[in-house]
Design a protein around this motif. Structure first.
Motif, short mmCIF file in Angstrom:
data_model
loop_
_atom_site.label_atom_id
_atom_site.label_comp_id
_atom_site.label_asym_id
_atom_site.label_seq_id
_atom_site.Cartn_x
_atom_site.Cartn_y
_atom_site.Cartn_z
N ARG A 1 96.99 110.99 44.52
CA ARG A 1 96.14 109.80 44.49
C ARG A 1 96.61 108.86 45.58
N LEU A 2 95.67 108.36 46.39
CA LEU A 2 96.01 107.54 47.54
C LEU A 2 95.66 106.08 47.27
N ALA A 3 96.47 105.18 47.85
CA ALA A 3 96.24 103.76 47.67
C ALA A 3 95.06 103.27 48.50
N ASP B 1 100.33 100.90 52.71
CA ASP B 1 99.51 101.79 51.89
C ASP B 1 100.25 103.07 51.55
N ASP B 2 100.97 103.62 52.53
CA ASP B 2 101.74 104.84 52.27
C ASP B 2 102.84 104.58 51.25
N ARG C 1 103.33 106.45 47.64
CA ARG C 1 104.57 107.14 47.22
C ARG C 1 105.07 106.61 45.89
N LEU C 2 105.04 105.30 45.73
CA LEU C 2 105.45 104.73 44.44
C LEU C 2 104.47 105.10 43.33
N GLY C 3 103.18 105.18 43.69
CA GLY C 3 102.18 105.51 42.69
C GLY C 3 102.31 106.91 42.14
N THR C 4 102.81 107.84 42.95
CA THR C 4 103.03 109.21 42.45
C THR C 4 104.13 109.25 41.40
N ARG C 5 104.97 108.23 41.36
CA ARG C 5 106.06 108.19 40.38
C ARG C 5 105.69 107.40 39.13
N ASN D 1 99.95 100.69 38.03
CA ASN D 1 101.10 99.89 37.64
C ASN D 1 101.71 99.11 38.80
N ILE D 2 101.18 99.28 40.00
CA ILE D 2 101.64 98.54 41.17
C ILE D 2 100.64 97.43 41.43
N ARG D 3 101.08 96.18 41.31
CA ARG D 3 100.16 95.05 41.40
C ARG D 3 100.62 94.07 42.47
N ARG D 4 99.66 93.31 42.97
CA ARG D 4 99.97 92.27 43.95
C ARG D 4 99.42 90.93 43.46
#
Length: 492
Positions: A294-296, A352-353, A357-361, A366-369
């Motif tokens: 899944r890509l950001a 974005d990369d 990478r964090l999203g695959t884990r 769960n990654i928010r800004r």
């Protein structure tokens, strides 16, 4: 042969799409963030029965219904779901298309007898949608405009050749004209379509323009209106049959690189980018190993995607060997050409990369800004959004510096009078004795009357930036109405 058109209107599509995945008993609403306000976008039947209405502010709605459950709107998800419903509707006719963002239109000319007639067909359609948890209102008439008008204002069937009679009793709002035009017509006493058709066309054209007459002619059948069936989406998938089974990671990586090059060329030709990719590796024992990414951001750079796939490839078990490979883009979005920077990279792609990478884990959601919001109240000057589904918006603007850390106001203890409008020279915060070295302020902030925030019911606040001898830099405020001092934040 007379045309027969079916219109399907989904009055609660956004809320029912969410409730299909997570059923909730009681009042429920989908909210839409507009400017600096959250408003009710779509309600379920229980919420509407309690008096809530679409467009109402969320704070007002919670005042009426404290136990209201809400979910943020996802218009992209709603559009995809409606497109899926249009695909499903092709079981009745190949001429099935979208009707706005909350309806479908079906050309059933010459096909109604296959389903036992008009009433049987509509009954079967409504029953299937009800089993899927969807509320639908149906209209059937000789024209697209008449079918849509019936679905929204008087669900049912207009007999063949009696379209004009069925429309005559409906409101002028059924003609799909602008709300301002509807308001003007009703102010002139033209409430129904029959009132409208009784007037000279020339006077209507001079007063309202040709749009009103065009919609009227389309509804009555005097002017044709095409129905565009939903086009088949392009397929983004490539495959490779291997002459000999492979099992080494280096070989799998080489196969992935070839597949990505072909897939990205296809995406580039359509100015599209992949958001999700699935690599299926078929083993010689007829089992499959699947790696998903899944890509950001939408992407079609084969080299970058290959690097991001590395973690997923580490988990692949080749078994007795892999003989076939298939790569498919399962989520595709538009990606127009972008300006390349001096270093040969697009601005922001490194971030974005990292998010990918964090999203695959831990998962992309769960990654928010933090995004800036239009509010002078410190805790309302931002909101949180998923980093993968949002872009940085604007710049942070504040009349005075704000701390990086904000928390619920905490009262401090001081042997000095709380009525003093200046910060106390000595006080205790979190069981730590502190001494004021320097203070800057005050900055008076008044409550926003349109929000019912329990933390701001005390009224005005005078904010200070206080530096202590012990090294703490605190964001403090004083409440003149009920004199007391609080700490709400800490500067870095």
């Amino acid at each position: 042969m007379k045309r027969r058109i079916v219109s399907i209107w989904f009055p609660r599509l956004p809320s029912e799409r969410v409730l299909r995945r997570r059923p909730i008993e009681g009042p429920f609403a989908v909210t839409l963030h507009e400017g600096n306000h959250d408003r009710l976008h779509c309600l379920n039947q229980a919420a509407a029965a309690l008096g809530l209405e679409r467009g109402m502010g969320l704070a007002d709605a919670r005042a009426y219904v404290p136990d209201l459950v809400t979910h943020p709107a996802d218009r992209h998800g709603d559009a995809r779901f409606l497109a899926l419903l249009a695909r499903w509707a092709t079981r009745y006719t190949p001429f099935a298309g979208l009707d706005g963002d909350d309806g479908l239109i079906l050309d059933m000319t010459g096909a109604l007898h296959l389903f036992g007639g008009e009433e049987a067909m509509l009954g079967d359609l409504k029953a299937r949608l009800a089993r899927a948890g969807l509320s639908a209102r149906l209209g059937l008439a000789d024209t697209r405009g008449a079918a849509a008008a019936l679905a929204r204002f008087a669900p049912g069937i207009a007999a063949e050749g009696e379209t004009a009679a069925a429309l005559s009793r409906l409101s002028v709002a059924a003609l799909r004209v602008a709300p301002a035009t509807v308001t003007t017509l009703k102010r002139l006493g033209l409430d129904t379509i029959a009132d409208l058709t009784a007037l000279p066309r020339a006077s209507l054209a001079r007063r309202f323009g040709m749009e009103l007459l065009e919609r009227l002619d389309q509804a009555t059948g005097a002017r044709g209106e095409a129905i565009s069936p939903l086009a088949e989406p392009p397929h983004y998938g490539v495959r490779m049959n291997l002459p000999e089974p492979i099992g080494l990671k280096a070989d799998v990586t080489a196969v992935l690189a070839r597949l990505l090059a072909r897939l990205c060329d296809r995406l580039k030709a359509r100015e599209a980018g992949a958001r999700g990719l699935v690599l299926t590796l078929s083993r010689v024992d007829q089992s499959d190993a699947i790696a998903e990414l899944r890509l950001a951001r939408p992407m079609r750079d084969a080299t970058r995607i290959a690097r991001l796939f590395e973690r997923s490839l580490d988990k692949i078990d080749a078994g007795f060997g892999i003989e076939r490979a298939r790569l498919e883009a399962i989520d595709v979005e538009d990606l127009p050409a972008e300006q390349i920077g001096a270093g040969g990279a697009v601005k922001g792609e490194a971030l974005d990369d990292l998010v990918t990478r964090l999203g695959t884990r831990i998962g992309l959601d769960n990654i928010r800004r933090f995004q800036p919001a239009e509010s002078h109240i410190p805790e309302r000057s931002f909101f949180m959004a998923p980093a993968a589904w949002s872009k940085p918006e604007g710049h942070w603007t504040a009349p005075r510096p704000r701390p990086l850390t904000l928390f619920t106001p905490e009262p401090l203890l001081s042997d000095q009078a709380a009525q003093s409008r200046n910060p106390p020279a000595r006080f205790t915060w979190r069981r730590i004795g502190l001494h004021t070295a320097r203070a800057e302020g005050p900055e008076r902030i008044a409550p926003e009357w349109w929000f019912d925030d329990p933390d701001w019911r005390s009224g005005l606040r005078d904010y200070w930036r206080v530096e202590t001898r012990e090294g703490f830099r605190l964001f403090m405020f004083h409440t003149p109405q009920a004199p007391n001092w609080f700490v709400q934040g800490q500067f870095a």
